[in-house]
Design an enzyme around this catalytic site. Structure first.
Site, mmCIF file in Angstrom:
data_model
loop_
_atom_site.group_PDB
_atom_site.id
_atom_site.type_symbol
_atom_site.label_atom_id
_atom_site.label_comp_id
_atom_site.label_asym_id
_atom_site.label_seq_id
_atom_site.Cartn_x
_atom_site.Cartn_y
_atom_site.Cartn_z
ATOM 1 N N LYS A 21 0.850 -1.205 0.000
ATOM 2 C CA LYS A 21 0.000 0.000 0.000
ATOM 3 C C LYS A 21 0.880 1.248 0.000
ATOM 4 O O LYS A 21 0.655 2.186 -0.756
ATOM 5 C CB LYS A 21 -0.903 -0.023 1.241
ATOM 6 C CG LYS A 21 -1.680 1.259 1.482
ATOM 7 C CD LYS A 21 -2.659 1.127 2.631
ATOM 8 C CE LYS A 21 -2.019 1.263 3.986
ATOM 9 N NZ LYS A 21 -2.193 2.561 4.652
ATOM 10 N N SER A 170 5.322 10.158 10.393
ATOM 11 C CA SER A 170 6.321 10.379 9.342
ATOM 12 C C SER A 170 5.645 10.832 8.052
ATOM 13 O O SER A 170 6.312 11.275 7.121
ATOM 14 C CB SER A 170 7.102 9.087 9.098
ATOM 15 O OG SER A 170 6.274 8.130 8.460
ATOM 16 N N GLN A 171 4.335 10.702 7.987
ATOM 17 C CA GLN A 171 3.625 11.050 6.754
ATOM 18 C C GLN A 171 3.742 12.543 6.421
ATOM 19 O O GLN A 171 3.691 12.929 5.257
ATOM 20 C CB GLN A 171 2.153 10.638 6.854
ATOM 21 C CG GLN A 171 1.990 9.119 6.899
ATOM 22 C CD GLN A 171 0.586 8.685 7.239
ATOM 23 O OE1 GLN A 171 -0.240 9.489 7.656
ATOM 24 N NE2 GLN A 171 0.310 7.400 7.093
ATOM 25 N N ASP A 311 2.451 -0.406 12.427
ATOM 26 C CA ASP A 311 1.346 -1.180 11.836
ATOM 27 C C ASP A 311 1.376 -2.654 12.238
ATOM 28 O O ASP A 311 0.409 -3.392 12.015
ATOM 29 C CB ASP A 311 1.353 -1.053 10.302
ATOM 30 C CG ASP A 311 0.980 0.361 9.847
ATOM 31 O OD1 ASP A 311 0.696 1.207 10.713
ATOM 32 O OD2 ASP A 311 0.996 0.601 8.621
HETATM 33 O O1 LIG Z 1 4.111 6.446 4.907
HETATM 34 C C1 LIG Z 1 3.375 5.455 4.940
HETATM 35 O O2 LIG Z 1 3.093 4.794 3.916
HETATM 36 C C2 LIG Z 1 2.819 5.036 6.251
HETATM 37 C C3 LIG Z 1 3.365 5.517 7.417
HETATM 38 C C4 LIG Z 1 2.982 5.032 8.759
HETATM 39 O O3 LIG Z 1 2.394 6.090 9.456
HETATM 40 P P1 LIG Z 1 3.193 6.938 10.576
HETATM 41 O O4 LIG Z 1 4.347 7.584 9.972
HETATM 42 O O5 LIG Z 1 2.163 7.905 11.055
HETATM 43 O O6 LIG Z 1 3.597 5.957 11.627
HETATM 44 C C5 LIG Z 1 2.039 3.830 8.706
HETATM 45 O O7 LIG Z 1 1.387 3.683 9.935
HETATM 46 C C6 LIG Z 1 1.026 3.933 7.595
HETATM 47 O O8 LIG Z 1 0.220 2.784 7.543
HETATM 48 C C7 LIG Z 1 1.700 4.069 6.260
HETATM 49 C C1 LIG Z 2 -2.395 3.775 9.563
HETATM 50 C C2 LIG Z 2 -2.593 3.258 8.352
HETATM 51 O O1 LIG Z 2 -2.768 3.962 7.198
HETATM 52 P P1 LIG Z 2 -3.022 5.520 6.996
HETATM 53 O O2 LIG Z 2 -2.247 6.257 8.038
HETATM 54 O O3 LIG Z 2 -2.547 5.807 5.617
HETATM 55 O O4 LIG Z 2 -4.503 5.762 7.141
HETATM 56 C C3 LIG Z 2 -2.590 1.784 8.184
HETATM 57 O O5 LIG Z 2 -2.655 1.323 7.041
HETATM 58 O O6 LIG Z 2 -2.530 1.043 9.181
#
Ligand SMILES: O=C(O)C1=C[C@@H](OP(=O)(O)O)[C@@H](O)[C@H](O)C1
Ligand SMILES: C=C(OP(=O)(O)O)C(=O)O
Length: 432
Positions: A21, A170-171, A311
């Site tokens: 994903k 980190s997003q 996750d």
């Molecule tokens: O950059 C990404 O693809 C993701 C970052 C993670 O979030 P965090 O950075 O908020 O932990 C993760 O939990 C999410 O499912 C996907």
């Molecule tokens: C936290 C998740 O995704 P997102 O933050 O993109 O909603 C996930 O897939 O568990």
């Protein structure tokens, strides 16, 4: 299918792990920002990815072709990026995808025109303060009610120094990394606290490099982003998803041989750590050329620091609940701000069926039991809670009813089919 009943049965067999994903989001965004055609194979068309696809169309990306290759049976999508962002639609619906929301906001600010970002479920209240601080400094106008979505923004992002905390999501960093290379001068992202979820930043920098964008990583505290860069189109194949593989790895440990196919053993995905974690717990995993074979194993409780792989928490809670002794999951406070409060959701639901889990402020203390009872549990509208509970069902003495099981569509629409292909017995359930 909304509510389901799972009857106890043993899972075993081969499983094709669905595409990542995280990499699907990133590939679509990079391709949309390039001028010209990019073909992406093996994209997962889950709800979150559709949100990103639709969102990038709002910035001018065109979908040329979307199909399944009859020879490889792999889905592919060809898109045409315009090389510059434009405004095609004002409203971007991010559904429940945190990634979509946080990755697309800085791009909307590259366009600089007025956009409205919507979402649903828990996404409407997931944090965005890190961006609001930037908007305040850069005089980008924004409005929302009580800090919740919908969010209206208008104003142009300017190059400069961006300070972000490392322990919220980190997003935000990834989102800025997509946008800043497009600005007229260089920028710096400074991380003010120890960075969590580093693996996702590695994924971002790596895929940006593949699409010809350079970012310099100074030990995860400072990232230098040269301006005036151009994304170049690229044909790209998405590798298997380690976060999703984790469910089948735990299933194999608790059941019989499960063979995982489609994973890249040299992947940069942080959640590849699942292999080391279960190894430390005593699981027997065999790597054979491209496959990973998971054997039924007796596992022992350990301490797991979840700060870099949030996750994995729900499914590790299931494994801990059925391992010998005590498992502690620590540094996991951030998983309370995902699709559900995952510490509360997984502990409450597993305890309901006979587990022994104590929720702490930042983690879980789990005392292992031999089996679970069965009964009625809820997904809390969270795909990873639903999938973790499905794996727990294989150790239940009685049938397990999972309410709102359709939520797997967020990341893994084929999950229930895959569960049945391994021998799971599922029927629809009317709560009537
Ligand atoms: O950059 C990404 O693809 C993701 C970052 C993670 O979030 P965090 O950075 O908020 O932990 C993760 O939990 C999410 O499912 C996907
Ligand atoms: C936290 C998740 O995704 P997102 O933050 O993109 O909603 C996930 O897939 O568990």
């Amino acid at each position: 299918m909304s509510h389901i009943q799972i009857r106890p049965s043993i899972l075993k067999g081969n499983i094709n792990i669905p595409p990542s994903k995280s990499l699907s989001h990133r590939a679509i965004i990079c391709a949309a920002l390039a001028k010209g055609r990019s073909k992406m194979e093996n994209i997962i068309f889950s709800d979150d990815i559709i949100a990103t696809l639709e969102g990038m169309k709002s910035f001018g990306m065109e979908v040329v072709d979307i199909a399944t290759d009859p020879n490889t049976n792999r889905s592919y999508i060809t898109v045409e990026g315009k090389g510059e962002l434009t405004k095609r639609a004002e409203t971007i619906h991010c559904k429940e995808s945190g990634s979509t929301l946080r990755f697309l906001i800085p791009l909307a600010c590259v366009v600089g025109e007025r956009f409205k970002l919507e979402g649903k479920g828990k996404l409407v209240e997931r944090p965005l303060t890190s961006y609001y601080n930037i908007f305040d400094k850069q005089e980008i106008k924004y409005s929302n009610i009580a800090g919740k979505l919908p969010l209206t923004i208008e104003g142009k992002l300017k190059p400069g120094t961006f300070e972000l905390e490392g322990n919220i999501s980190s997003q935000f960093i990834t989102g800025l990394m997509f946008a800043l290379p497009l600005l007229y001068e260089d920028s710096v992202i400074e991380i003010t606290t120890e960075l969590e979820s580093k693996g996702y930043i590695d994924l971002t920098i790596d895929i940006l490099n593949k699409y010809s964008i350079k970012i310099i990583n100074d030990n995860y505290y400072r990232f230098y982003v040269p301006g005036n860069q151009k994304y170049k189109p690229l044909d790209y194949i998405v590798e298997g998803d380690f976060s999703q593989a984790a469910f089948w790895i735990v299933a194999g440990i608790l059941n019989e041989d499960i063979v995982l196919k489609g994973l890249n053993i040299n992947s940069l995905q942080g959640d590849k750590e699942i292999l080391d974690i279960v190894n430390r717990m005593g699981a027997n995993i065999i790597k054979k050329s491209e496959d990973i074979i998971v054997k039924n194993s007796q596992t022992n409780g350990i301490v797991i620091d979840a700060s870099q792989w949030p996750d994995l928490v729900p499914v590790l809670a299931v494994l801990g609940a059925l391992s010998k002794g005590r498992t502690e999951i620590i540094n996991a406070q951030r998983v309370r701000i995902k699709e559900s409060d995952r510490l509360m959701a997984i502990s409450k639901e597993l305890n309901r069926i006979g587990a022994d889990i104590v929720e702490t402020n930042e983690g879980l203390i789990i005392n292992g039991v031999k089996s679970l009872s069965g009964g009625i549990v809820d997904s809390w509208n969270d795909h990873r809670i639903a999938m973790a509970l499905a794996i727990a069902s294989t150790k239940c003495k009685e049938p397990l009813i999972i309410k709102n099981s359709h939520v797997v569509n967020k990341s893994y629409p084929g999950f229930w089919q895959d569960f049945m292909s391994l021998g799971g017995i599922i029927n629809e359930w009317n709560m009537g």
